[in-house]
Design a protein around this motif. Structure first.
Motif, mmCIF file in Angstrom:
data_model
loop_
_atom_site.group_PDB
_atom_site.id
_atom_site.type_symbol
_atom_site.label_atom_id
_atom_site.label_comp_id
_atom_site.label_asym_id
_atom_site.label_seq_id
_atom_site.Cartn_x
_atom_site.Cartn_y
_atom_site.Cartn_z
ATOM 1 N N PRO A 93 0.827 -1.211 0.000
ATOM 2 C CA PRO A 93 0.000 0.000 0.000
ATOM 3 C C PRO A 93 0.859 1.257 0.000
ATOM 4 C CG PRO A 93 -0.671 -1.535 1.731
ATOM 5 C CD PRO A 93 0.643 -2.009 1.225
ATOM 6 N N ASP B 200 0.229 5.079 1.188
ATOM 7 C CA ASP B 200 -0.665 6.020 1.857
ATOM 8 C C ASP B 200 -0.231 7.434 1.492
ATOM 9 O OD1 ASP B 200 -2.482 7.290 3.429
ATOM 10 O OD2 ASP B 200 -1.561 6.748 5.350
ATOM 11 N N LYS C 242 -4.414 10.166 -3.506
ATOM 12 C CA LYS C 242 -5.851 10.105 -3.241
ATOM 13 C C LYS C 242 -6.570 11.324 -3.802
ATOM 14 C CE LYS C 242 -5.435 7.197 0.866
ATOM 15 N NZ LYS C 242 -5.552 7.103 2.338
ATOM 16 N N ARG D 210 -8.989 3.679 -8.262
ATOM 17 C CA ARG D 210 -7.897 3.245 -7.393
ATOM 18 C C ARG D 210 -8.387 2.205 -6.400
ATOM 19 N NH1 ARG D 210 -8.503 6.417 -2.628
ATOM 20 N NH2 ARG D 210 -9.537 8.433 -2.996
ATOM 21 N N ASP E 160 -5.334 1.072 -1.277
ATOM 22 C CA ASP E 160 -4.182 1.881 -1.717
ATOM 23 C C ASP E 160 -3.055 1.046 -2.321
ATOM 24 O OD1 ASP E 160 -5.482 4.172 -0.761
ATOM 25 O OD2 ASP E 160 -4.595 3.949 1.235
ATOM 26 N N PHE F 107 -3.123 2.305 -8.415
ATOM 27 C CA PHE F 107 -3.713 3.587 -8.804
ATOM 28 C C PHE F 107 -3.708 3.690 -10.325
ATOM 29 C CE2 PHE F 107 -1.678 3.939 -4.721
ATOM 30 C CZ PHE F 107 -2.562 4.670 -3.939
#
Length: 332
Positions: A90, A92, A97, A105, A109, A112
């Motif tokens: 992931p 973050d 975002k 996405r 996470d 994408f």
């Protein structure tokens, strides 16, 4: 097969000595403009290995010793393969975002989107004309199109994604009936690629074909293929129902990325306005970031509403889609 060190971009600036390693299904010329700009802005060297296939197998084989930082691929199914084989981690990032809409996405996470591409219908300019705005994917199964439809293999990732979306929107029973109808309407056994179907339309072998939108741009800039492109209209269908089916090119961070911070910087850069514009101009795809304009050529094909299904939902139906394609013997 993964081809080693196809491209190593130059290094400049304060970050001399820093690097990031990219494994890519995207051809070098398609991503070089974005990566060059990234190096120019950050001084981080980008090393690229281009693959036609086998990325997941290569990364899995390398395990914790893999040099891969960022994995670039096309189609949601190939991104999910990386996820399902536990080859990614992931990321973050507020930037990612903010730049990538939820629909495009992973909720965890782990991947994408970078660009979107519509699964359209090409129609003969001379025998059919532009399709009515009410035309839907389900109409491809109507008897009026018997012997007039061309497509590549039903099991190609682009078509499996479409079948998965049909299942999500209409259920398995209707999807199977639809597939049977589409198969009955084929002018020939599924074969070739999306551009090959447009060629078949230009030669009078069929009147309609399924194809990704960006191939029209690719054909228009190719002297040999331009006559094919000029023989068809591109139709964004489903505008009175669920919308046009959209797939993506995308990225993920490798599970054991040795240059994690630089990898995140590159991923964030690839969703920036400048990189998104470069992507759109080079490959006739559409920026995933809202507000970034499509290229003039792509914009000339018209506006459309995309199916709002989350790509995760489409991916969840892949196994069912493959099962239905086998049941109706679509490619036989």
């Amino acid at each position: 097969m993964l081809v080693a060190s196809v491209m190593t971009l130059g290094i400049m600036g304060a970050n001399a000595g820093e690097e990031v390693n990219v494994y890519s299904y995207r051809q070098t010329f398609l991503i070089e403009p974005m990566l060059s700009e990234f190096t120019k802005e950050t001084g981080i060297k980008v090393n690229v290995k281009f693959a036609q296939k086998g990325m997941a197998e290569k990364v899995k084989q390398e395990g914790e010793y893999s040099p891969a930082d960022v994995l670039l691929t096309v189609d949601i199914s190939r991104l999910m393969e990386l996820v399902n084989k536990d080859l990614v981690q992931p990321v973050d990032s507020i930037t990612l975002k903010n730049n990538v809409p939820d629909q495009y996405r992973d909720s965890g996470d782990r991947w994408f989107a970078l660009t979107t591409r519509a699964r359209t219908v090409y129609s003969s300019r001379y025998r059919v004309g532009m399709l009515d705005e009410s035309f839907d994917y389900m109409d491809l199964a109507k008897p009026k199109w018997k012997g007039k439809l061309c497509t590549r293999s039903g099991k190609h990732a682009y078509n499996v994604s479409l079948v998965s979306a049909i299942i999500a929107n209409h259920g398995e029973v209707k999807a199977k009936t639809w597939l049977e109808g589409v198969k009955a309407n084929l002018a020939r056994k599924p074969q070739g690629n999306d551009r090959g179907q447009v060629k078949a339309i230009s030669e009078g072998l069929c009147d309609l074909s399924l194809g990704n939108s960006y191939y029209l741009g690719k054909m228009l800039v190719d002297d040999e293929q331009k006559p094919w492109a000029n023989s068809v209209y591109l139709n964004y269908i489903g505008q009175k129902s669920n919308g046009t089916h959209v797939n993506i090119s995308g990225m993920a961070m490798a599970k054991y990325a040795p240059n994690r911070d630089n990898a995140q910087k590159l991923m964030e850069f690839l969703t920036s306005d400048v990189a998104q514009r470069l992507y759109a101009d080079v490959n006739f795809e559409e920026p995933v970031k809202l507000g970034v304009k499509r290229s003039k050529l792509v914009a000339s094909w018209g506006e459309y509403t995309a199916d709002d299904l989350p790509l995760e939902t489409i991916a969840e139906n892949y196994t069912k889609a493959m099962k239905l394609l086998d049941e109706v013997k679509f490619d036989l």
